[in-house]
Design a protein around this motif. Sequence first.
Motif, mmCIF file in Angstrom:
data_model
loop_
_atom_site.group_PDB
_atom_site.id
_atom_site.type_symbol
_atom_site.label_atom_id
_atom_site.label_comp_id
_atom_site.label_asym_id
_atom_site.label_seq_id
_atom_site.Cartn_x
_atom_site.Cartn_y
_atom_site.Cartn_z
ATOM 1 N N VAL A 115 -70.999 -30.985 -15.231
ATOM 2 C CA VAL A 115 -71.158 -31.611 -16.459
ATOM 3 C C VAL A 115 -70.882 -33.269 -15.911
ATOM 4 O O VAL A 115 -71.865 -34.122 -16.242
ATOM 5 N N ILE A 116 -70.122 -33.463 -15.055
ATOM 6 C CA ILE A 116 -70.083 -34.964 -14.416
ATOM 7 C C ILE A 116 -71.396 -35.238 -13.759
ATOM 8 O O ILE A 116 -71.745 -36.422 -13.940
ATOM 9 N N ARG A 117 -71.756 -34.552 -12.980
ATOM 10 C CA ARG A 117 -72.995 -34.862 -12.287
ATOM 11 C C ARG A 117 -74.107 -34.990 -12.962
ATOM 12 O O ARG A 117 -75.057 -36.025 -12.553
ATOM 13 N N GLN A 118 -74.381 -34.132 -13.730
ATOM 14 C CA GLN A 118 -75.414 -34.192 -14.887
ATOM 15 C C GLN A 118 -75.260 -35.371 -15.580
ATOM 16 O O GLN A 118 -76.410 -36.154 -15.769
ATOM 17 N N HIS A 119 -74.317 -36.031 -15.935
ATOM 18 C CA HIS A 119 -74.282 -37.103 -16.518
ATOM 19 C C HIS A 119 -74.477 -38.372 -15.905
ATOM 20 O O HIS A 119 -74.943 -39.095 -16.329
ATOM 21 N N MET A 120 -74.038 -38.159 -14.331
ATOM 22 C CA MET A 120 -74.172 -39.449 -13.687
ATOM 23 C C MET A 120 -75.355 -39.664 -12.967
ATOM 24 O O MET A 120 -75.900 -40.664 -12.703
ATOM 25 N N ASP A 121 -76.239 -38.417 -12.724
ATOM 26 C CA ASP A 121 -77.445 -38.354 -12.195
ATOM 27 C C ASP A 121 -78.709 -38.837 -12.929
ATOM 28 O O ASP A 121 -79.167 -38.026 -13.643
ATOM 29 N N SER A 122 -79.471 -39.728 -12.502
ATOM 30 C CA SER A 122 -80.567 -40.076 -13.216
ATOM 31 C C SER A 122 -81.937 -39.348 -13.019
ATOM 32 O O SER A 122 -82.675 -39.320 -13.715
ATOM 33 N N LYS A 123 -81.429 -38.516 -11.995
ATOM 34 C CA LYS A 123 -82.776 -37.460 -11.640
ATOM 35 C C LYS A 123 -82.230 -36.097 -12.021
ATOM 36 O O LYS A 123 -82.737 -34.818 -11.633
ATOM 37 N N THR A 124 -81.505 -36.017 -13.252
ATOM 38 C CA THR A 124 -80.854 -34.819 -13.448
ATOM 39 C C THR A 124 -81.811 -33.847 -13.926
ATOM 40 O O THR A 124 -82.834 -34.301 -14.647
ATOM 41 N N PRO A 125 -81.772 -32.411 -13.873
ATOM 42 C CA PRO A 125 -82.735 -31.486 -14.675
ATOM 43 C C PRO A 125 -82.708 -31.812 -15.883
ATOM 44 O O PRO A 125 -81.797 -32.196 -16.809
ATOM 45 N N SER A 126 -83.789 -31.288 -16.779
ATOM 46 C CA SER A 126 -84.100 -31.571 -17.963
ATOM 47 C C SER A 126 -83.284 -30.502 -19.068
ATOM 48 O O SER A 126 -84.012 -29.508 -19.492
ATOM 49 N N LEU A 127 -82.051 -30.440 -18.902
ATOM 50 C CA LEU A 127 -81.319 -29.684 -19.826
ATOM 51 C C LEU A 127 -80.397 -30.795 -20.619
ATOM 52 O O LEU A 127 -80.051 -31.773 -20.091
ATOM 53 N N THR A 128 -80.206 -30.451 -21.879
ATOM 54 C CA THR A 128 -79.284 -30.986 -22.606
ATOM 55 C C THR A 128 -77.891 -30.455 -22.765
ATOM 56 O O THR A 128 -77.926 -29.365 -23.781
ATOM 57 N N VAL A 129 -77.147 -30.846 -22.084
ATOM 58 C CA VAL A 129 -75.726 -30.358 -22.029
ATOM 59 C C VAL A 129 -74.778 -30.927 -23.321
ATOM 60 O O VAL A 129 -74.399 -32.036 -23.346
ATOM 61 N N CYS A 130 -74.449 -30.097 -24.493
ATOM 62 C CA CYS A 130 -73.943 -30.442 -25.324
ATOM 63 C C CYS A 130 -72.356 -30.277 -25.593
ATOM 64 O O CYS A 130 -71.757 -30.666 -26.386
#
Length: 347
Positions: A182-197
């Motif tokens: 969750v932290i990495r997805q939030h910080m990474d501008s190249k994150t995979p196209s998933l919406t973590v709610c």
Amino acid sequence: MLDYSQYQGPSEEWKSFVRDNPIQAPDLTLSPQTMRQATNELRVQIAQAELREGDLYKTVPWRDYSVLTRDKQNIIARVYRPSDNMSSEALPIYLYFHGGGHLLGTIETEDASCSRIAANASILVVNINYRHTPEFKHPTQVDDAWDAFEWLSRNASAIGGDPTRVIVGGISAGAGLAASIVIRQHMDSKTPSLTVCGQLLCIPWLIHPDNHPFRTQPTSSYMQNNYAPVLPMSLLQLFTDLLHAEDPADPSLNIALSEEDRLSGLPKSSFLIAGQDLLRDDGLYYADKLARNGIPTKVHVFPGLPHGFRRYSSLPSSRVWDELLLESFKWILSTDNACSFTVSKTK
């Protein structure tokens, strides 16, 4: 430091339980492989019994998928879908990581719990069998978790899930993996196209023991639970040693110590915490930090109960645990952003 010692216990519920069900201390004279085999076999037996008792074999079919890791190995993603929702409707997704200190646990040990969630919450559960110590050292587990997240981003729709409604969570060491995603997805501008709610962190391991800021404080969970049932310090130290992490301050092993500027904008966060748990302060400290930074956060504490008490299904609080899991999914998927802190009233 923040003081959470008021939740220590033990509770009357736990004292009554152990009078009739003595808890054996882990046998640390065994090799890690022998310990793993014996523990996993027992957990599989318990899971199979719960599947039969709940008639979950019929109500929740599952299918295994292969996830290719960055080092060209394959790990398993087992996907559970409730049989009363076998249409083309895209379901919310729960990406789940099991506990066990990165040593214990298999796909099969989680079948009952994942099936219950799928059936009762109408959620597509994706159970990831990341690789374990001692054969695979840190950061293999963290890397496998992220590789699984990337796999899900490519396959969410194909497996019947909704990529805009993803919850990431787990138990103990698995909750630490979930929090790192969750932290990495939030910080990474190249994150995979998933919406973590949202994230669901249950009895989470979020700080490396050698880097714990409260380790020697008299009221800390480390001092109070050095010899606690289920997870004494000797066992946590074994789990830690088997990781062979070169740097105890590695951010992926210290999510609760993340700098506050990394937390702003994180999704809803739900915590289930045990009071008589070595890892109690990990979870409560992180939950407090998230709430202070404006993250919608819900916390439920079970005072006086040990780490992993849910494995004892006859405990009244185990039923409450299951109910709170469902409430957590419902809240994360809702538009309600209110924070709350609740405490179980144990007998």
